[in-house]
Design a protein around this motif. Structure first.
Motif, PDB file in Angstrom:
ATOM      1  N   MET A 147       0.850  -1.201   0.000  1.00  0.00           N
ATOM      2  CA  MET A 147       0.000   0.000   0.000  1.00  0.00           C
ATOM      3  C   MET A 147       0.878   1.241   0.000  1.00  0.00           C
ATOM      4  SD  MET A 147      -2.961   1.054   2.754  1.00  0.00           S
ATOM      5  CE  MET A 147      -1.796   1.143   4.133  1.00  0.00           C
ATOM      6  N   LYS A 148       0.578   2.175  -0.874  1.00  0.00           N
ATOM      7  CA  LYS A 148       1.302   3.443  -0.914  1.00  0.00           C
ATOM      8  C   LYS A 148       0.859   4.318   0.251  1.00  0.00           C
ATOM      9  CE  LYS A 148       1.363   3.413  -5.977  1.00  0.00           C
ATOM     10  NZ  LYS A 148       0.888   4.132  -7.170  1.00  0.00           N
ATOM     11  N   ARG A 149       1.593   5.438   0.428  1.00  0.00           N
ATOM     12  CA  ARG A 149       1.131   6.431   1.383  1.00  0.00           C
ATOM     13  C   ARG A 149      -0.310   6.785   1.087  1.00  0.00           C
ATOM     14  NH1 ARG A 149      -0.168   9.269   3.980  1.00  0.00           N
ATOM     15  NH2 ARG A 149       0.472  11.386   3.720  1.00  0.00           N
ATOM     16  N   ILE A 150      -1.228   6.521   2.006  1.00  0.00           N
ATOM     17  CA  ILE A 150      -2.644   6.727   1.748  1.00  0.00           C
ATOM     18  C   ILE A 150      -2.945   8.193   1.503  1.00  0.00           C
ATOM     19  CG2 ILE A 150      -4.950   6.571   2.755  1.00  0.00           C
ATOM     20  CD1 ILE A 150      -3.951   4.108   4.271  1.00  0.00           C
ATOM     21  N   LEU A 151      -2.339   9.068   2.291  1.00  0.00           N
ATOM     22  CA  LEU A 151      -2.602  10.478   2.070  1.00  0.00           C
ATOM     23  C   LEU A 151      -1.339  11.256   1.764  1.00  0.00           C
ATOM     24  CD1 LEU A 151      -5.524  11.659   4.340  1.00  0.00           C
ATOM     25  CD2 LEU A 151      -5.213  11.998   1.901  1.00  0.00           C
ATOM     26  N   LEU A 152      -0.353  10.570   1.195  1.00  0.00           N
ATOM     27  CA  LEU A 152       0.741  11.343   0.632  1.00  0.00           C
ATOM     28  C   LEU A 152       0.151  12.217  -0.447  1.00  0.00           C
ATOM     29  CD1 LEU A 152       3.715  12.062   0.298  1.00  0.00           C
ATOM     30  CD2 LEU A 152       3.968  10.104  -1.201  1.00  0.00           C
TER      31      LEU A 152
ATOM     32  N   ALA B 178      -3.153   7.033  12.944  1.00  0.00           N
ATOM     33  CA  ALA B 178      -2.339   5.871  13.287  1.00  0.00           C
ATOM     34  C   ALA B 178      -0.973   5.948  12.628  1.00  0.00           C
ATOM     35  CB  ALA B 178      -3.058   4.585  12.882  1.00  0.00           C
ATOM     36  N   ARG B 179      -0.941   6.376  11.365  1.00  0.00           N
ATOM     37  CA  ARG B 179       0.329   6.479  10.651  1.00  0.00           C
ATOM     38  C   ARG B 179       1.278   7.444  11.355  1.00  0.00           C
ATOM     39  NH1 ARG B 179      -1.441   7.244   6.058  1.00  0.00           N
ATOM     40  NH2 ARG B 179      -0.678   5.387   5.007  1.00  0.00           N
ATOM     41  N   VAL B 180       0.796   8.647  11.664  1.00  0.00           N
ATOM     42  CA  VAL B 180       1.666   9.657  12.262  1.00  0.00           C
ATOM     43  C   VAL B 180       2.088   9.235  13.662  1.00  0.00           C
ATOM     44  CG1 VAL B 180       1.821  12.051  13.015  1.00  0.00           C
ATOM     45  CG2 VAL B 180       0.657  11.508  10.874  1.00  0.00           C
ATOM     46  N   GLU B 181       1.151   8.748  14.457  1.00  0.00           N
ATOM     47  CA  GLU B 181       1.483   8.383  15.836  1.00  0.00           C
ATOM     48  C   GLU B 181       2.456   7.205  15.885  1.00  0.00           C
ATOM     49  OE1 GLU B 181      -2.165   7.984  18.024  1.00  0.00           O
ATOM     50  OE2 GLU B 181      -2.512  10.160  18.049  1.00  0.00           O
ATOM     51  N   MET B 182       2.313   6.239  14.976  1.00  0.00           N
ATOM     52  CA  MET B 182       3.281   5.139  14.934  1.00  0.00           C
ATOM     53  C   MET B 182       4.658   5.647  14.543  1.00  0.00           C
ATOM     54  SD  MET B 182       1.494   1.646  13.485  1.00  0.00           S
ATOM     55  CE  MET B 182       0.512   2.352  12.141  1.00  0.00           C
ATOM     56  N   ARG B 183       4.717   6.520  13.516  1.00  0.00           N
ATOM     57  CA  ARG B 183       6.017   7.023  13.092  1.00  0.00           C
ATOM     58  C   ARG B 183       6.701   7.796  14.203  1.00  0.00           C
ATOM     59  NH1 ARG B 183       8.399  11.381  11.679  1.00  0.00           N
ATOM     60  NH2 ARG B 183       6.570  12.735  11.652  1.00  0.00           N
TER      61      ARG B 183
ATOM     62  N   ARG C  14       3.005  -1.552   6.622  1.00  0.00           N
ATOM     63  CA  ARG C  14       2.632  -2.954   6.756  1.00  0.00           C
ATOM     64  C   ARG C  14       1.572  -3.129   7.832  1.00  0.00           C
ATOM     65  NH1 ARG C  14       2.792  -7.210   9.508  1.00  0.00           N
ATOM     66  NH2 ARG C  14       3.755  -6.148  11.284  1.00  0.00           N
ATOM     67  N   ARG C  15       1.741  -2.440   8.950  1.00  0.00           N
ATOM     68  CA  ARG C  15       0.761  -2.537  10.038  1.00  0.00           C
ATOM     69  C   ARG C  15      -0.589  -1.981   9.619  1.00  0.00           C
ATOM     70  NH1 ARG C  15       3.911  -0.993  15.726  1.00  0.00           N
ATOM     71  NH2 ARG C  15       5.726  -2.365  15.419  1.00  0.00           N
ATOM     72  N   LEU C  16      -0.585  -0.878   8.879  1.00  0.00           N
ATOM     73  CA  LEU C  16      -1.851  -0.312   8.421  1.00  0.00           C
ATOM     74  C   LEU C  16      -2.577  -1.280   7.489  1.00  0.00           C
ATOM     75  CD1 LEU C  16      -0.846   3.397   7.781  1.00  0.00           C
ATOM     76  CD2 LEU C  16      -2.392   2.566   9.546  1.00  0.00           C
ATOM     77  N   GLU C  17      -1.843  -1.911   6.588  1.00  0.00           N
ATOM     78  CA  GLU C  17      -2.453  -2.898   5.703  1.00  0.00           C
ATOM     79  C   GLU C  17      -3.111  -4.011   6.511  1.00  0.00           C
ATOM     80  OE1 GLU C  17       0.336  -4.392   2.891  1.00  0.00           O
ATOM     81  OE2 GLU C  17       0.552  -2.490   1.849  1.00  0.00           O
ATOM     82  N   SER C  18      -2.391  -4.485   7.540  1.00  0.00           N
ATOM     83  CA  SER C  18      -2.929  -5.557   8.365  1.00  0.00           C
ATOM     84  C   SER C  18      -4.179  -5.108   9.111  1.00  0.00           C
ATOM     85  CB  SER C  18      -1.859  -6.023   9.360  1.00  0.00           C
ATOM     86  OG  SER C  18      -2.357  -7.016  10.226  1.00  0.00           O
TER      87      SER C  18
ATOM     88  N   GLU D  75      -9.834  -3.621  11.707  1.00  0.00           N
ATOM     89  CA  GLU D  75      -9.592  -2.645  12.776  1.00  0.00           C
ATOM     90  C   GLU D  75      -9.728  -1.222  12.255  1.00  0.00           C
ATOM     91  OE1 GLU D  75      -6.011  -3.221  14.996  1.00  0.00           O
ATOM     92  OE2 GLU D  75      -6.251  -5.399  15.051  1.00  0.00           O
ATOM     93  N   LEU D  76      -9.458  -1.028  10.982  1.00  0.00           N
ATOM     94  CA  LEU D  76      -9.649   0.258  10.323  1.00  0.00           C
ATOM     95  C   LEU D  76     -10.700   0.072   9.235  1.00  0.00           C
ATOM     96  CD1 LEU D  76      -5.950   1.458   9.999  1.00  0.00           C
ATOM     97  CD2 LEU D  76      -7.693   2.413  11.513  1.00  0.00           C
ATOM     98  N   ALA D  77     -11.711   0.931   9.239  1.00  0.00           N
ATOM     99  CA  ALA D  77     -12.823   0.796   8.297  1.00  0.00           C
ATOM    100  C   ALA D  77     -12.525   1.511   6.991  1.00  0.00           C
ATOM    101  CB  ALA D  77     -14.091   1.372   8.916  1.00  0.00           C
ATOM    102  N   LEU D  78     -13.103   0.987   5.915  1.00  0.00           N
ATOM    103  CA  LEU D  78     -13.053   1.647   4.612  1.00  0.00           C
ATOM    104  C   LEU D  78     -14.356   2.406   4.375  1.00  0.00           C
ATOM    105  CD1 LEU D  78     -11.482  -1.176   2.414  1.00  0.00           C
ATOM    106  CD2 LEU D  78     -10.333   0.835   3.383  1.00  0.00           C
ATOM    107  N   PRO D  79     -14.326   3.414   3.512  1.00  0.00           N
ATOM    108  CA  PRO D  79     -15.549   4.187   3.258  1.00  0.00           C
ATOM    109  C   PRO D  79     -16.664   3.333   2.664  1.00  0.00           C
ATOM    110  CG  PRO D  79     -13.612   5.360   2.452  1.00  0.00           C
ATOM    111  CD  PRO D  79     -13.155   3.992   2.814  1.00  0.00           C
ATOM    112  N   ASP D  80     -17.898   3.620   3.097  1.00  0.00           N
ATOM    113  CA  ASP D  80     -19.089   3.005   2.514  1.00  0.00           C
ATOM    114  C   ASP D  80     -19.586   3.776   1.304  1.00  0.00           C
ATOM    115  OD1 ASP D  80     -19.190   0.968   4.425  1.00  0.00           O
ATOM    116  OD2 ASP D  80     -20.389   2.185   5.807  1.00  0.00           O
ATOM    117  N   ARG D  81     -19.107   4.985   1.139  1.00  0.00           N
ATOM    118  CA  ARG D  81     -19.452   5.834  -0.008  1.00  0.00           C
ATOM    119  C   ARG D  81     -18.215   6.647  -0.333  1.00  0.00           C
ATOM    120  NH1 ARG D  81     -19.433  10.908   1.651  1.00  0.00           N
ATOM    121  NH2 ARG D  81     -20.138  11.528   3.728  1.00  0.00           N
ATOM    122  N   PRO D  82     -18.149   7.330  -1.471  1.00  0.00           N
ATOM    123  CA  PRO D  82     -16.985   8.176  -1.745  1.00  0.00           C
ATOM    124  C   PRO D  82     -16.727   9.156  -0.593  1.00  0.00           C
ATOM    125  CG  PRO D  82     -18.307   7.957  -3.716  1.00  0.00           C
ATOM    126  CD  PRO D  82     -19.095   7.324  -2.602  1.00  0.00           C
ATOM    127  N   ALA D  83     -15.474   9.257  -0.192  1.00  0.00           N
ATOM    128  CA  ALA D  83     -15.080  10.090   0.948  1.00  0.00           C
ATOM    129  C   ALA D  83     -14.078  11.137   0.473  1.00  0.00           C
ATOM    130  CB  ALA D  83     -14.473   9.236   2.055  1.00  0.00           C
TER     131      ALA D  83
END
Length: 214
Positions: free
Chosen positions: A1-6, A100-105, A116-120, A126-134
């Motif tokens: 997974m790439k940087r989600i919000l890079l 989660a990304r920033v706090e882990m880093r 890798r942890r975010l993907e898992s 544990e982390l939800a995906l959008p139910d509609r475009p976000a």
């Protein structure tokens, strides 16, 4: 997974800005961080938003809004300052990933292990995906963006992210394997965190007296 919000895919970065370096980002006062966070989106979006501040390695609420929008200044890379405002659906789903990304880093987890942890966490629910475009807004003229830990992009250009899990460029009308530069590009195509990066016309400026230097 790439940087989600890079904020930018490397293929979108003008070559003139590649290779730039910068000092550490300025330490922000509470007022500066709130103003910078709100400048990620037009006032019509950010005025009634909840604003999060980074303090001692954790994000805490500085203001509680009424619109369901949440604004923050992400630091997903060591030198970056990334003002972002999330619509209600993105606040529910994408925002927890970025926190989660920033706090882990900041807790010392290496960047590749963070991803890798975010993907898992996404895989096990544990982390939800959008139910509609976000939607996530990144329109601040004072953003300090990086393509990686060492490649400064600066303010790049105002843009928004539209998250549609598993989307591809073809889903938005592009021919196979192509995007539509210089207008938009799909990042994380086909993945749970797929998002359409759309360039928009105007930056949003922080309040002049609260604009961070550097």
């Amino acid at each position: 997974m790439k940087r989600i919000l890079l904020s930018v895919a490397v293929s979108l970065i003008p070559t003139a800005v590649l290779g730039q370096t910068a000092d550490a980002p300025p330490v922000l006062t509470e007022a500066q961080e709130i103003a910078l966070a709100r400048s990620a989106a037009p006032p019509e979006v950010s005025a009634d938003a909840t604003v999060l501040l980074l303090r001692d390695g954790r994000y805490v609420a500085a203001t509680r809004g009424s619109s369901g929008v949440t604004c923050m200044v992400s630091r997903s890379l060591p030198l970056s300052l990334e003002p972002i405002c999330y619509d209600p659906e993105a606040s529910r789903t994408i925002l927890p990933m970025e926190i989660a990304r920033v706090e882990m880093r900041l807790g010392g987890v290496p960047l590749d292990e963070v991803e890798r942890r975010l993907e898992s966490m996404i895989e096990v629910g544990e982390l939800a995906l959008p139910d509609r475009p976000a939607m996530a807004y990144m329109m601040s003229s004072s953003q300090v963006l990086y393509a990686d830990a060492d490649t400064r992009v600066g303010s790049w250009m105002p843009h928004i992210h539209l998250y549609v899990p598993h989307a591809t460029a073809e889903d938005f009308g592009a021919s196979a394997g192509r995007s539509a530069p210089p207008v938009w590009e799909v990042v994380d195509a086909g993945e749970p965190t797929a998002n359409l990066v759309i360039k928009v016309r105007d930056f949003v400026d922080p309040e002049p007296e609260q604009r961070p230097e550097g």
